[in-house]
Design a protein around this motif. Structure first.
Motif, PDB file in Angstrom:
ATOM      1  N   ALA A 122       0.811  -1.225   0.000  1.00  0.00           N
ATOM      2  CA  ALA A 122       0.000   0.000   0.000  1.00  0.00           C
ATOM      3  C   ALA A 122       0.841   1.270   0.000  1.00  0.00           C
ATOM      4  N   SER A 123       2.001   1.222  -0.663  1.00  0.00           N
ATOM      5  CA  SER A 123       2.809   2.439  -0.836  1.00  0.00           C
ATOM      6  C   SER A 123       2.195   3.317  -1.926  1.00  0.00           C
ATOM      7  N   TRP A 124       2.793   4.477  -2.140  1.00  0.00           N
ATOM      8  CA  TRP A 124       2.178   5.482  -2.999  1.00  0.00           C
ATOM      9  C   TRP A 124       3.060   5.843  -4.193  1.00  0.00           C
ATOM     10  N   LEU A 125       2.384   6.122  -5.300  1.00  0.00           N
ATOM     11  CA  LEU A 125       3.019   6.747  -6.462  1.00  0.00           C
ATOM     12  C   LEU A 125       2.306   8.062  -6.699  1.00  0.00           C
ATOM     13  N   ILE A 126       3.054   9.154  -6.649  1.00  0.00           N
ATOM     14  CA  ILE A 126       2.481  10.458  -6.965  1.00  0.00           C
ATOM     15  C   ILE A 126       3.253  11.036  -8.145  1.00  0.00           C
ATOM     16  N   GLY A 127       2.537  11.600  -9.083  1.00  0.00           N
ATOM     17  CA  GLY A 127       3.172  12.181 -10.259  1.00  0.00           C
ATOM     18  C   GLY A 127       2.399  13.384 -10.746  1.00  0.00           C
ATOM     19  N   GLY A 128       3.009  14.121 -11.653  1.00  0.00           N
ATOM     20  CA  GLY A 128       2.350  15.306 -12.172  1.00  0.00           C
ATOM     21  C   GLY A 128       2.611  15.506 -13.656  1.00  0.00           C
ATOM     22  N   ARG A 129       1.669  16.157 -14.300  1.00  0.00           N
ATOM     23  CA  ARG A 129       1.854  16.586 -15.693  1.00  0.00           C
ATOM     24  C   ARG A 129       2.339  18.023 -15.636  1.00  0.00           C
ATOM     25  N   LEU A 130       3.530  18.259 -16.171  1.00  0.00           N
ATOM     26  CA  LEU A 130       4.199  19.548 -16.014  1.00  0.00           C
ATOM     27  C   LEU A 130       3.589  20.648 -16.886  1.00  0.00           C
ATOM     28  N   LYS A 131       3.635  21.865 -16.367  1.00  0.00           N
ATOM     29  CA  LYS A 131       3.201  23.023 -17.150  1.00  0.00           C
ATOM     30  C   LYS A 131       4.187  23.282 -18.280  1.00  0.00           C
ATOM     31  N   GLU A 132       5.454  23.101 -17.998  1.00  0.00           N
ATOM     32  CA  GLU A 132       6.515  23.264 -18.978  1.00  0.00           C
ATOM     33  C   GLU A 132       7.416  22.040 -18.923  1.00  0.00           C
ATOM     34  N   PRO A 133       7.863  21.523 -20.065  1.00  0.00           N
ATOM     35  CA  PRO A 133       8.695  20.308 -20.065  1.00  0.00           C
ATOM     36  C   PRO A 133      10.052  20.527 -19.397  1.00  0.00           C
ATOM     37  N   VAL A 134      10.584  19.459 -18.820  1.00  0.00           N
ATOM     38  CA  VAL A 134      11.929  19.450 -18.251  1.00  0.00           C
ATOM     39  C   VAL A 134      12.741  18.466 -19.078  1.00  0.00           C
ATOM     40  N   ALA A 135      13.606  19.004 -19.957  1.00  0.00           N
ATOM     41  CA  ALA A 135      14.420  18.165 -20.843  1.00  0.00           C
ATOM     42  C   ALA A 135      13.554  17.104 -21.527  1.00  0.00           C
ATOM     43  N   GLU A 136      12.499  17.559 -22.166  1.00  0.00           N
ATOM     44  CA  GLU A 136      11.561  16.735 -22.942  1.00  0.00           C
ATOM     45  C   GLU A 136      10.546  15.970 -22.102  1.00  0.00           C
ATOM     46  N   ALA A 137      10.754  15.886 -20.812  1.00  0.00           N
ATOM     47  CA  ALA A 137       9.800  15.172 -19.958  1.00  0.00           C
ATOM     48  C   ALA A 137       8.612  16.068 -19.636  1.00  0.00           C
ATOM     49  N   MET A 138       7.415  15.529 -19.834  1.00  0.00           N
ATOM     50  CA  MET A 138       6.202  16.256 -19.480  1.00  0.00           C
ATOM     51  C   MET A 138       5.557  15.680 -18.213  1.00  0.00           C
ATOM     52  N   TYR A 139       6.159  14.612 -17.673  1.00  0.00           N
ATOM     53  CA  TYR A 139       5.616  13.963 -16.481  1.00  0.00           C
ATOM     54  C   TYR A 139       6.736  13.671 -15.495  1.00  0.00           C
ATOM     55  N   TRP A 140       6.437  13.754 -14.213  1.00  0.00           N
ATOM     56  CA  TRP A 140       7.365  13.370 -13.160  1.00  0.00           C
ATOM     57  C   TRP A 140       6.655  12.411 -12.201  1.00  0.00           C
ATOM     58  N   PHE A 141       7.449  11.587 -11.504  1.00  0.00           N
ATOM     59  CA  PHE A 141       6.880  10.639 -10.552  1.00  0.00           C
ATOM     60  C   PHE A 141       7.794  10.486  -9.344  1.00  0.00           C
ATOM     61  N   ILE A 142       7.181  10.350  -8.172  1.00  0.00           N
ATOM     62  CA  ILE A 142       7.895  10.096  -6.923  1.00  0.00           C
ATOM     63  C   ILE A 142       7.206   8.935  -6.216  1.00  0.00           C
ATOM     64  N   VAL A 143       8.002   8.016  -5.681  1.00  0.00           N
ATOM     65  CA  VAL A 143       7.485   6.855  -4.963  1.00  0.00           C
ATOM     66  C   VAL A 143       7.639   7.100  -3.467  1.00  0.00           C
ATOM     67  N   ILE A 144       6.583   6.855  -2.709  1.00  0.00           N
ATOM     68  CA  ILE A 144       6.589   7.088  -1.257  1.00  0.00           C
ATOM     69  C   ILE A 144       6.221   5.797  -0.543  1.00  0.00           C
ATOM     70  N   ASP A 145       7.127   5.292   0.282  1.00  0.00           N
ATOM     71  CA  ASP A 145       6.844   4.074   1.036  1.00  0.00           C
ATOM     72  C   ASP A 145       5.749   4.347   2.069  1.00  0.00           C
ATOM     73  N   SER A 146       4.821   3.407   2.193  1.00  0.00           N
ATOM     74  CA  SER A 146       3.651   3.623   3.048  1.00  0.00           C
ATOM     75  C   SER A 146       3.990   3.737   4.532  1.00  0.00           C
ATOM     76  N   THR A 147       5.158   3.249   4.950  1.00  0.00           N
ATOM     77  CA  THR A 147       5.531   3.330   6.364  1.00  0.00           C
ATOM     78  C   THR A 147       6.340   4.582   6.696  1.00  0.00           C
ATOM     79  N   SER A 148       6.559   5.452   5.723  1.00  0.00           N
ATOM     80  CA  SER A 148       7.392   6.639   5.930  1.00  0.00           C
ATOM     81  C   SER A 148       6.578   7.804   6.473  1.00  0.00           C
ATOM     82  N   GLN A 149       7.300   8.787   7.006  1.00  0.00           N
ATOM     83  CA  GLN A 149       6.664  10.014   7.482  1.00  0.00           C
ATOM     84  C   GLN A 149       6.032  10.763   6.326  1.00  0.00           C
ATOM     85  N   ASP A 150       6.644  10.681   5.140  1.00  0.00           N
ATOM     86  CA  ASP A 150       6.082  11.365   3.970  1.00  0.00           C
ATOM     87  C   ASP A 150       4.707  10.814   3.610  1.00  0.00           C
ATOM     88  N   ALA A 151       4.509   9.509   3.797  1.00  0.00           N
ATOM     89  CA  ALA A 151       3.195   8.917   3.512  1.00  0.00           C
ATOM     90  C   ALA A 151       2.146   9.469   4.463  1.00  0.00           C
TER      91      ALA A 151
END
Length: 453
Positions: A122-151
């Protein structure tokens, strides 16, 4: 590359700062609670397709690039999708692939495997569609472990319900604290301002200083659940999913009620601490110790409330089902939450059958604390009830070896995000009441067991 290096350094300090930065650069966000298939490929390469599932509703929402059929294999629909992964600083030539002959799911492939290795259920994947590309990337993603403070920060910031799976959300929902109730908040602001003007802030503080008792909060939460679901009882023998009911009451209804009370108390406390000085800067610097104490107290109170409230709701199920039990009985230096039917029966372990008694403990979150239960050996079955969906396969294997049965809500038992579905020592609340109590241990019931299921 400078930007990538910068945010790799930030990631080492706080992944949540990293999340906030990339959220601010996005016009839409995608949040998903990761299933076992989303992560198992990273731990056991070759067993599953390497990638994460993109649900059909998300695929068709317009968030990701549109898929096109391949000319040589028209049943395969695909699209290129360059992605950026701030935790590793990598750009990936990711791809979307949908095999129309295999079902509705789509895979996002070519992603960093190291981010998905060893994740808790039950960990998390959060991502976003960028307003402006970053070196051709229009999407970013971060993985958050469910047992972490960030979760915990993520779940609190978005008021995530117990039945959440995936959603497209607005960045503003994460960057600003979600209002519990705008009208109630406005009323509280006016009430505090009026008290400041009239010099009666101390009286207001006294009136909100004590939060309702856990039993009172539990009663209010159960009443809210009855009103929403048009039910009048928590009789587990008359419900299809008593565990889901307890999870919704404790994790959704009661938490919202608690936060309303908490906001009133903590807001007045903070204002009282800050108003003692002539300007905001002096108030924060000289009043920092007071602010630190207030927020530490708030954090500790939340954790205490969660554990105690779960016990109250579990007791409500037992009472409504006419199951005989005794709470907090002291047994050999231990104090299990519930003994069935009573302490005297548990202690007479040589004068009764194995199924004439049982021990039921309750823990909202397990972590390593489940091992406390293993000492409660009194010639009877041991059950451990929880609403935690983050328990690892290793912990489940250890519990099975210790002959402990885990009792979980019905939706968690079959959930793709939790690790419970294939473990024989994990049963649902419905199975506990129908099979373990009514069928195997009818003596624990105070009424005729032949009533309808």
């Amino acid at each position: 590359m400078e930007e990538i290096t910068l945010f790799q350094n930030v990631a080492e300090e706080s992944e949540w700062q990293l999340v906030e930065h990339w959220v601010s650069r996005s016009n839409k966000l995608f949040l998903k609670k990761l299933s076992r298939n989303d992560t198992s490929w990273a731990d056991d390469k070759g067993k599953h397709q390497a990638g994460i599932y993109i649900p059909r509703l998300i695929r068709e929402s317009g968030y990701f690039p549109s898929l096109s059929a391949r000319q040589d294999k028209p049943h395969i629909f695909q699209a290129s999708c360059v992605t950026f992964w701030p935790q590793t600083g990598e750009h990936k030539n990711s791809g979307m692939r949908h095999y129309s002959n295999k079902g509705p799911e789509t895979h996002l492939t070519v992603i960093p495997s190291e981010l998905f290795k060893g994740l808790s259920p039950a960990s998390w994947l959060i991502g976003g569609r960028l307003k402006e590309p970053v070196a051709e990337a229009m999407y970013w993603f971060i993985v958050i472990d469910s047992t972490s403070q960030d979760a915990e920060i993520l779940e609190t910031s978005l008021d995530i319900d117990s039945d959440f799976h995936h959603e497209i959300i607005e960045p503003s929902a994460l960057l600003s604290a979600r209002a519990l109730d705008r009208d109630a908040s406005a009323e509280l602001i006016e009430q505090i301002n009026a008290a400041v003007r009239q010099g009666t802030l101390h009286k207001l503080l006294a009136s909100v200083a004590t939060l309702p008792s856990p039993s009172k909060l539990a009663e209010e939460a159960q009443a809210a659940y009855f009103k929403t679901d048009k039910l009048g009882s928590l009789d587990p023998f008359q419900m299809d999913a008593p565990g889901d009911a307890v999870m919704r009451i404790s994790r959704d209804h009661e938490y919202q009620i608690f936060k309303r009370y908490e906001l009133r108390r903590r807001a007045v406390e903070v204002i009282s601490a800050l108003i003692q000085h002539s300007d905001l800067t002096t108030s924060v610097v000289r009043g920092f110790a007071d602010l630190d104490r207030i927020f530490l107290s708030a954090s500790q109170q939340r954790k205490t409330r969660a554990g105690r409230s779960f016990e109250y709701h579990l007791a409500a199920l037992l009472k409504a089902g006419k199951v005989r039990f005794e709470e907090q009985a002291i047994l050999g230096g231990r104090r299990p939450d519930f003994v069935l039917p009573d302490k005297r029966s548990i202690q007479q372990k040589n004068a009764r059958d194995y199924n004439d008694a049982a021990i039921l403990s309750a823990k909202t979150t397990l972590r390593e604390r489940w091992k406390q239960v293993t000492h409660e050996r009194f010639n009877c079955a041991i059950f451990l009830a929880t609403v935690d969906d983050r328990v690892s396969t290793q912990a489940l294997d250890e519990m099975q070896a210790a002959d402990i049965a885990l009792v979980v809500p019905e939706s968690l038992k079959t959930s793709k995000e939790a690790a419970y579905s294939k473990h024989p020592n994990v049963i649902s609340f419905r199975d506990f009441f129908q099979n373990e109590v009514k069928h195997k241990r009818p003596a624990l019931l105070a009424v005729d067991i032949k009533r309808s299921s």
